[in-house]
Design a protein around this motif. Sequence first.
Motif, PDB file in Angstrom:
ATOM      1  N   PRO A 139       0.822  -1.198   0.000  1.00  0.00           N
ATOM      2  CA  PRO A 139       0.000   0.000   0.000  1.00  0.00           C
ATOM      3  C   PRO A 139       0.861   1.255   0.000  1.00  0.00           C
ATOM      4  CG  PRO A 139       0.043  -0.970   2.181  1.00  0.00           C
ATOM      5  CD  PRO A 139       0.735  -1.942   1.271  1.00  0.00           C
ATOM      6  N   THR A 140       0.416   2.263  -0.718  1.00  0.00           N
ATOM      7  CA  THR A 140       1.124   3.532  -0.757  1.00  0.00           C
ATOM      8  C   THR A 140       0.663   4.391   0.415  1.00  0.00           C
ATOM      9  OG1 THR A 140       1.258   3.435  -3.165  1.00  0.00           O
ATOM     10  CG2 THR A 140       1.628   5.575  -2.127  1.00  0.00           C
ATOM     11  N   VAL A 141       1.566   4.685   1.328  1.00  0.00           N
ATOM     12  CA  VAL A 141       1.233   5.474   2.502  1.00  0.00           C
ATOM     13  C   VAL A 141       1.800   6.865   2.322  1.00  0.00           C
ATOM     14  CG1 VAL A 141       1.470   5.708   4.991  1.00  0.00           C
ATOM     15  CG2 VAL A 141       1.194   3.439   3.972  1.00  0.00           C
ATOM     16  N   LYS A 142       0.935   7.827   2.100  1.00  0.00           N
ATOM     17  CA  LYS A 142       1.368   9.212   1.922  1.00  0.00           C
ATOM     18  C   LYS A 142       1.299   9.996   3.225  1.00  0.00           C
ATOM     19  CE  LYS A 142      -0.079  11.413  -1.714  1.00  0.00           C
ATOM     20  NZ  LYS A 142      -0.974  11.992  -2.734  1.00  0.00           N
ATOM     21  N   HIS A 143       0.447   9.546   4.150  1.00  0.00           N
ATOM     22  CA  HIS A 143       0.260  10.251   5.417  1.00  0.00           C
ATOM     23  C   HIS A 143       0.305   9.249   6.553  1.00  0.00           C
ATOM     24  CE1 HIS A 143      -1.106  13.671   2.994  1.00  0.00           C
ATOM     25  NE2 HIS A 143      -1.867  12.820   2.349  1.00  0.00           N
ATOM     26  N   LYS A 144       0.825   9.690   7.674  1.00  0.00           N
ATOM     27  CA  LYS A 144       0.884   8.847   8.850  1.00  0.00           C
ATOM     28  C   LYS A 144      -0.267   9.187   9.795  1.00  0.00           C
ATOM     29  CE  LYS A 144       4.698   6.510   8.069  1.00  0.00           C
ATOM     30  NZ  LYS A 144       4.690   5.027   7.942  1.00  0.00           N
ATOM     31  N   ILE A 145      -0.744   8.173  10.507  1.00  0.00           N
ATOM     32  CA  ILE A 145      -1.767   8.408  11.527  1.00  0.00           C
ATOM     33  C   ILE A 145      -1.172   9.312  12.593  1.00  0.00           C
ATOM     34  CG2 ILE A 145      -3.242   7.327  13.262  1.00  0.00           C
ATOM     35  CD1 ILE A 145      -3.131   4.767  11.493  1.00  0.00           C
ATOM     36  N   SER A 146      -1.907  10.350  12.958  1.00  0.00           N
ATOM     37  CA  SER A 146      -1.395  11.333  13.903  1.00  0.00           C
ATOM     38  C   SER A 146      -1.256  10.738  15.305  1.00  0.00           C
ATOM     39  CB  SER A 146      -2.328  12.548  13.962  1.00  0.00           C
ATOM     40  OG  SER A 146      -3.519  12.233  14.667  1.00  0.00           O
ATOM     41  N   GLU A 147      -0.489  11.415  16.117  1.00  0.00           N
ATOM     42  CA  GLU A 147      -0.478  11.117  17.540  1.00  0.00           C
ATOM     43  C   GLU A 147      -1.851  11.477  18.123  1.00  0.00           C
ATOM     44  OE1 GLU A 147       2.021   9.648  19.215  1.00  0.00           O
ATOM     45  OE2 GLU A 147       3.033   9.480  17.278  1.00  0.00           O
ATOM     46  N   VAL A 148      -2.118  11.014  19.325  1.00  0.00           N
ATOM     47  CA  VAL A 148      -3.383  11.349  19.977  1.00  0.00           C
ATOM     48  C   VAL A 148      -3.452  12.858  20.188  1.00  0.00           C
ATOM     49  CG1 VAL A 148      -4.825  11.026  22.022  1.00  0.00           C
ATOM     50  CG2 VAL A 148      -3.463   9.122  21.142  1.00  0.00           C
TER      51      VAL A 148
END
Length: 286
Positions: A14-23
Motif C-alpha cells: 500500500p502507498t502510505v502518503k500520510h501517517k496516523i497522527s499522535e493522539v
Amino acid sequence: MILIVSCNNKDDNPTVKHKISEVQYIVAGDVNMAYRTVGEGYPLLLCMGLTGVMDLWPEVMLYELAKNYKVIIFENRGMGYSTIINDSSVFRMKLFAQDAANLMNVLDISKANVMGWSMGTYIAQELALGYPNKVNKVILYAADCGDDITIQPDSAVMSIISNPNAEPQDMLSVLFPEKWLARPDALEYFPYDFPESDSNILNRQVVACDNWFKEGGGTTSRLSSFNKETLLITGDQDIGTPWRNTLIMQPLIDGARMLIIPGGGHGLMYQYPYDFSNHILTFLVE
C-alpha cells in the motif's frame, strides 16, 4: 440494491502518503475528547462500537481510506484516552451523536461522510437524523435499527459482548468465524496495542445498548426520513450483530445499498481490510 460480494484480494504494498497522527485532544461539550487523523481531503468520520476504542480500527484500512479522505477517528465519551468533565451524564445514543457533532464543530468540519461499526452505527444513525446538515453519505457496518424489531445476538454472545472482563479468546470468537480463526494468518490485521477503559464506562455503554433495543429506543420509526445515501455492509457469518438485521433495515432507508460478504464475521474489516476499504471508497465516489 443488494449485492453479495466475495473478498479475496490483497495489496501487499500500500502507498502510505500520510501517517496516523499522535493522539490529539479537544474539549467538546463536557468531554475531553481524544482523536487522531490521517490523510487529507473531504472528511470521513468513523464511529467506534460497543466497548471499543479508536485504536481498534485496523491501520491498513485507515491508510487505504486516507488515500482519498481525511479520516478522523475518536474515542467515545470516557473511553480510552477520553475523559468526561464533571460526569453526570446518562449514556444514550443521542448523547454519543451529540459528542460527535461537538467534535465536528470544534474541528471546524461543517459536513462529513460518516461510517459506524456495530454500536457506532447507532451513533451514525442518530448523527444523521439529529444533525442532517452535518452528514453527507453514511456507511453502516454491522448495523441494526434497535427497537424490538431487531434480531439480537444469542445469550452466549451477549454475555461475552457485555462483559468488560471477557477473555480475549471469547471476544475473538464473537469477531471472527470459527473457520477463520483456524487460519495461521487469522489475526494479521488485528491490533493489540490499545488503552484499557474504565469498567464503569463500559457498563454504562452496555446499558445504553440495552435501551436501544427496547421498543421506541432505536430508529426504526424514523428511518423513513433518513434521507442520506447509505451503504449497509455486513458479513454473512456475523454473530455480534446478526447479519439479517441489514435485511430489516435496507427497505426502511430509501435507496439504501447492501453488501453481504460471504465468510465475513463481525470483524469483517480485519479479515478483508483491502477489499472492505475498496467497497467503502467505491460507494463514496459514486
